[in-house]
Design an enzyme around this catalytic site. Sequence first.
Site, mmCIF file in Angstrom:
data_model
loop_
_atom_site.group_PDB
_atom_site.id
_atom_site.type_symbol
_atom_site.label_atom_id
_atom_site.label_comp_id
_atom_site.label_asym_id
_atom_site.label_seq_id
_atom_site.Cartn_x
_atom_site.Cartn_y
_atom_site.Cartn_z
ATOM 1 N N ASP A 202 44.339 -2.420 -46.668
ATOM 2 C CA ASP A 202 44.301 -1.021 -46.221
ATOM 3 C C ASP A 202 43.463 -0.939 -44.961
ATOM 4 O O ASP A 202 43.077 -1.976 -44.396
ATOM 5 C CB ASP A 202 43.756 -0.102 -47.338
ATOM 6 C CG ASP A 202 44.414 1.270 -47.298
ATOM 7 O OD1 ASP A 202 44.327 1.928 -46.253
ATOM 8 O OD2 ASP A 202 45.039 1.680 -48.306
ATOM 9 N N HIS A 276 48.347 2.430 -43.003
ATOM 10 C CA HIS A 276 47.223 1.876 -43.777
ATOM 11 C C HIS A 276 46.915 0.433 -43.361
ATOM 12 O O HIS A 276 46.514 -0.390 -44.189
ATOM 13 C CB HIS A 276 47.522 1.922 -45.281
ATOM 14 C CG HIS A 276 47.446 3.302 -45.858
ATOM 15 N ND1 HIS A 276 46.252 3.899 -46.204
ATOM 16 C CD2 HIS A 276 48.409 4.219 -46.147
ATOM 17 C CE1 HIS A 276 46.486 5.116 -46.684
ATOM 18 N NE2 HIS A 276 47.791 5.339 -46.653
ATOM 19 N N GLU A 354 52.286 7.277 -46.209
ATOM 20 C CA GLU A 354 51.404 8.001 -45.292
ATOM 21 C C GLU A 354 51.318 7.365 -43.903
ATOM 22 O O GLU A 354 50.240 7.265 -43.329
ATOM 23 C CB GLU A 354 49.998 8.101 -45.900
ATOM 24 C CG GLU A 354 49.987 8.826 -47.237
ATOM 25 C CD GLU A 354 48.632 8.875 -47.889
ATOM 26 O OE1 GLU A 354 48.305 9.925 -48.455
ATOM 27 O OE2 GLU A 354 47.888 7.871 -47.857
HETATM 28 C C1 ACM Z 1 49.329 7.024 -52.071
HETATM 29 O O1 ACM Z 1 48.629 7.618 -52.902
HETATM 30 N N1 ACM Z 1 49.092 7.176 -50.775
HETATM 31 C C2 ACM Z 1 50.385 6.138 -52.484
#
Ligand code: ACM
Length: 637
Positions: A202, A276, A354
Amino acid sequence: MKKILLASLLAISTLAYTQTEKKEIAIIPQPLSVKQGTGYFNLPQNVVIAAAVQKGLAQTIAVLKDRLSVSAGSKITVTNTSPNATIRLVLNSAADKAIGKEGYQLSVTNKNITIKANQPAGLFYGVQTLLQLFPKEIESTIPVKNIKWEAPVVEITDVPRFGWRGLMFDVTRHFFTKAEVKQFIDDMVRYKYNLLHLHLTDDEGWRIEIKGLPKLTEVGAWNVKKTGYFGTFTPPTADEPKSYGGFYTQDDIKEIVQYAKERFVDVLPEIDVPGHSLAAVVSYPELSCTPEANQYRVRSGEVIMDWSHGAPPIALVDNTLCPANEKVYEFLDKVMTQVAQLFPFEYIHVGGDECPKNYWEKNEAIKGLMKREGLKSMEEVQSYFEKRLEKIVESKGKKFMGWDEILEGGLAPSAAVMSWRGIKGGIEAAKMKHDVVMSPTTFAYLDYMQGDPIVEPRIYASLRLNKTYEFEPLPDGVDAQYIKGGQANLWSEQIYNMRHAQYMMWPRGFAIAEALWSPKEKRNWTDFFSRVEKHFERYDVAEKKYAPSVYDPIFTATKTADGQLKIELDKEVDALDIYYSFDNSFPDNYYPKYTSALVPPKDAVMLKVITYKGKKPVGRMITMPIAELKIRAEKKK
Ligand code: ACM
């Protein structure tokens, strides 16, 4: 004097005995069928465990041996067969179709115990159930005296509802050591979870050694230690040491995978791309579309996204891999080759969630890619990336899985979807005949607060135990063959240590376990919570942490018709009393009991509340500023 001593000793041991005398069966997750007989099995001093076939049973026997010998002090002998065995673990020579791969039959008579299963996993789960039949003191890590080590006579037949019973552990936002991951596995298998999803990469850290890409772990695994509310930290300065974090070597990964396997847990690795990905970008800036990426640093919890416009977020630094850059696919090929070799599980999770698009929008290489490939939107750019990644993953002999954003712009042909933004994406994917795992925020996000924000470490959303218990992975009208199961996700932004990870996991982990294992028809909140309380007692003996938030009241602040503050206190579970004060002193069960809505005295500054069960305080002493309630009442208008 001696007589008095003897009498009081007897009284103490009788007390201990009567306390464990109530032998209600309180198994979590609830088995398919439980038929209690009369009487009890008494654990003898010398226990003989007979296990006809040893293969795959090592941990099953080890768990039994450990728990029966440490707390109960029994001497354990293990043999291949024995007509006089105390506990028999039997692998069926002809499969019993009713119990499948993971089910078992457990028979406790007043003479002995037999667990039968088709496969070793079933015996392992049978043992977990058996241990829950013994008194809570079986959880003790030191010998306990004056306990009748009894288990009620019972016949149990059990089989899981879903094959995918997962927990996701985020080891990126805060790093958890190999030993802590093993502890996490130990805790999850007691409740018959069988899948550990490791979120390995991440913005805050790359946690897995990749040979030939040393900077991922030399640079990408380390940030600056900050304490407070993650997400609001001051950006690290050049002189702050980047010494916080860590990673798993490939040997560590092999050890974790082996440890999990021995306990019938598959490990699903997640490499979260193209968003991420700041840790990877900082390690290898050439993977970014953005030239300034060579100035970036691994995130330490400072603000890097603007969420004020909703999803996808606006990135303040470009934390994405560049879909228009061939080097990215070469990088991912290298990573996936090694990940595929390290994790025997059939799936690799590639994230996909995201992903901000604002840097892509203004990038010339992306514009060129769109023209070349006929891509019309940024979602289609991500979809192009996912389809190429799917080919890479499949070329390593693995199946491709991602968060439900991978549906946007067109789902890759054989992708499996993990549905987190509710169950909508999961339903859509299942209708398109794709495999699905349900892990919706609404029921299964264990990083969310489980009680009032005045008490809990702050997170942007709440999920109380009773809501978690409503988790239903199989929506009406969806073909069950595509719903592999479900999982709960433990994101670790606000989890700085293992004790707090336990606090966030339990008791909500009990509820999810039951949603995934037990028959839907058996779901009953009152019955479940009575069992949860028994397991709280077990956790107390084991000195494991859990959240008592379920006992804390739910505050609702509104305004009366004439503009005064009106406070209502609700309960998640019945049979509790809430006592309160407005005079700043600490309420107990001699204080006013809450019965109906409160209007605070004109000059009151604090409402203090505490919950009791009978004469026992069970909730926490909560100090709620009246000013805070007034703000909430204003927001409600
Ligand atoms: C997530 O909670 N962004 C998969």
